[in-house]
Design a protein around this motif. Structure first.
Motif, short mmCIF file in Angstrom:
data_model
loop_
_atom_site.label_atom_id
_atom_site.label_comp_id
_atom_site.label_asym_id
_atom_site.label_seq_id
_atom_site.Cartn_x
_atom_site.Cartn_y
_atom_site.Cartn_z
N ASN A 72 0.95 -14.47 25.12
CA ASN A 72 1.86 -14.44 23.99
C ASN A 72 2.01 -12.98 23.58
O ASN A 72 1.03 -12.26 23.46
N CYS A 73 3.25 -12.55 23.39
CA CYS A 73 3.52 -11.14 23.14
C CYS A 73 3.30 -10.78 21.67
O CYS A 73 3.81 -11.46 20.78
N ASN A 74 2.56 -9.69 21.44
CA ASN A 74 2.35 -9.24 20.06
C ASN A 74 3.59 -8.54 19.50
O ASN A 74 3.71 -8.34 18.30
N ILE A 75 4.50 -8.15 20.38
CA ILE A 75 5.68 -7.39 19.96
C ILE A 75 6.88 -8.32 19.71
O ILE A 75 7.43 -8.33 18.62
N CYS A 76 7.24 -9.11 20.74
CA CYS A 76 8.41 -9.97 20.56
C CYS A 76 8.03 -11.43 20.28
O CYS A 76 8.92 -12.27 20.07
N HIS A 77 6.73 -11.70 20.31
CA HIS A 77 6.19 -13.02 19.94
C HIS A 77 6.64 -14.17 20.83
O HIS A 77 6.58 -15.32 20.44
N ILE A 88 1.52 -8.84 31.25
CA ILE A 88 2.67 -8.19 30.65
C ILE A 88 3.66 -9.26 30.16
O ILE A 88 3.85 -10.27 30.83
N CYS A 89 4.29 -8.98 29.02
CA CYS A 89 5.32 -9.89 28.51
C CYS A 89 6.55 -9.81 29.40
O CYS A 89 7.09 -8.72 29.62
N GLU A 90 6.99 -10.95 29.92
CA GLU A 90 8.14 -10.89 30.84
C GLU A 90 9.46 -10.75 30.10
O GLU A 90 10.50 -10.49 30.69
N HIS A 91 9.44 -10.89 28.77
CA HIS A 91 10.68 -10.76 27.98
C HIS A 91 10.94 -9.31 27.60
O HIS A 91 12.04 -8.82 27.74
N CYS A 92 9.92 -8.62 27.10
CA CYS A 92 10.15 -7.26 26.62
C CYS A 92 9.33 -6.21 27.37
O CYS A 92 9.46 -5.02 27.11
N GLY A 93 8.45 -6.65 28.29
CA GLY A 93 7.71 -5.70 29.11
C GLY A 93 6.48 -5.10 28.47
O GLY A 93 5.82 -4.25 29.06
ZN LIG Z 1 7.44 -9.30 24.38
#
Ligand SMILES: [Zn+2]
Ligand SMILES: Nc1nc2c(ncn2[C@@H]2O[C@H](COP(=O)(O)OP(=O)(O)O)[C@@H](O)[C@H]2O)c(=O)[nH]1
Ligand SMILES: [Mg+2]
Ligand SMILES: [Zn+2]
Lengths: 114, 278
Positions: A72-77, A88-93
């Motif tokens: 789970n991404c801490n940046i884009c959630h 790595i977040c596959e949505h925002c990297g």
């Molecule tokens: Zn993200």
């Protein structure tokens, strides 16, 4: 090869449960294992007959459910799947993620003959 | 009810007709080890001793780091060592020569330390007055990462002679690190294939925000930062104790998380307990 040690720990737990439930034999043992647990399913399967010999779990079926890595991404959630060495977040990297699944090493359920 | 720790196991759906019963367990595969580890942690906490688990490949410089650390810090803090590394038999003697108490635990042919071995070692060691206890694990980048010993912090060493891709090759080990310590920094100038930035990036790709330090036990470079990390870890730990809490390595295996002081997590299964702050 620490899977033998892991198997011995499982057997100790299962023996205890067998006593508590007055079981004659353990039928099946179901585990959940994620790649980030550090436990290899194949090595566990290989070690199991050695660890279970002469115990109440001797003839038990060892069933292993493989769990995929998700973060789970801490940046884009958002949530995404990831490789074990690239969380790595596959949505925002972003690498600033949190593991949601993938480090399981869980004794999920056992079935026994009573 | 789990006899040893009182955690919950659902009673199971007993099907008397067929004589079969299924029990949902939801325990770590290393439940036995985790119980012993929790007990060890109580020992440490009673003595306010910060326990640090050192892990690396064989020969990455764990013992050399300890020797240098005792030289630098030995007159300010009381340091003790549990030696579990098999690679060089005289590791415990190297520590004693520096004036710190050391216990060598016999691991047989084990490829990792477990909580029971550490417990045996603890009974040969006077923890009263010890500020920091280092546990030098078996040189191995695979097995030691899975076993909670009851320690509070993990330090994973990566020597410059090993290759900067080690964090990607051994993600379980490096994910466990509260600090990644790049060792043998004095060799960096002669080794053109080890890039500390690359090593750090590979570490970050494991979603690790934890610090990375670079040291040379031979030349002494980077030692002040390492000593500062130790001192601030000790301060943090003792503040937690004063607040009635303890500390566990930042990333712990599922099982250790399940057996944190808050047993209530059991009822939620394991899905909610990943890497929560303790
Ligand atoms: Zn993200
Ligand atoms: N050049 C260099 N060699 C080191 C350094 N630290 C350790 N070594 C050498 O690496 C080898 C293994 O060190 P040791 O501390 O026994 O590693 P351990 O197996 O991880 O405990 C020894 O020959 C040490 O002299 C260092 O900072 N620089
Ligand atoms: Mg050593
Ligand atoms: Zn329990």
């Amino acid at each position: 090869m620490h899977e033998l040690a892991v198997c011995q720990d499982i057997i100790t737990q299962v023996e205890q449960l067998a006593i508590e439930h007055k079981a004659k034999a353990i039928h099946s043992i179901n585990l959940e294992i994620g790649p980030l647990s550090g436990v290899e399913a194949a090595l566990l399967k290989a070690a199991f007959p050695i660890a279970s010999a002469g115990t109440v779990a001797e003839n038990a079926q060892l069933e292993i459910t493989a769990i995929a890595v998700t973060v789970n991404c801490n940046i884009c959630h958002k949530q995404s799947q990831a490789a074990a060495n690239k969380l790595i977040c596959e949505h925002c990297g972003s690498w600033q993620t949190r593991l949601v699944t993938g480090d399981e090493m869980v004794l999920k359920r056992i079935e026994m003959d009573t | 009810m789990c006899e040893t720790c009182g955690c919950n196991i659902t009673p199971g759906n007993k099907d008397t007709e067929s004589g079969k019963a299924a029990v949902e367990v939801l325990h770590s595969l290393l439940h036995e080890n985790d119980h012993q580890a929790a007990h060890n942690r109580q020992h440490f906490d009673q003595h306010q001793t910060l326990a640090i688990n050192l892990m690396s490949s064989p020969g990455s410089g764990k013992t050399a780091l300890l020797e240098h650390t005792i030289d630098k810090l030995g007159d300010q803090l009381n340091i003790a060592v549990i030696e579990g590394d098999l690679e060089t038999e005289n590791d415990a003697n190297r520590i004693r020569d520096k004036g710190a108490p050391a216990v060598q635990i016999t691991t047989g042919s084990a490829c990792h330390l477990d909580a029971h071995m550490v417990h045996d070692g603890l009974h040969q060691l006077e923890l009263d007055g010890v500020d920091i206890l280092f546990i030098e694990n078996v040189g191995n980048l695979v097995c030691p990462a899975s076993f909670d010993l009851g320690h509070h912090k993990n330090v994973t060493l990566l020597s410059s002679t090993e290759g900067d891709d080690k964090p990607s090759k051994y993600p379980v080990m490096f994910r466990a690190a509260d600090l990644m310590l790049i060792t043998k920094a004095d060799l960096l100038e002669v080794l053109d294939d080890f890039d500390t930035d690359k090593a750090t990036e590979n570490f970050r790709q494991l979603a690790k925000q934890d610090p990375v330090l670079t040291v040379s036990s031979k030349k002494g470079s980077g030692m002040d930062e390492w000593i500062n990390w130790l001192k601030s870890s000790l301060t943090d730990y003792r503040e937690k104790l004063a607040a009635g809490k303890t500390q566990q390595p930042a990333i712990q295996s599922d099982g250790a998380a399940m057996h944190s002081h808050d047993h209530a997590h059991h009822s939620h299964g394991h899905a909610h307990v990943h890497s929560h702050e303790s």
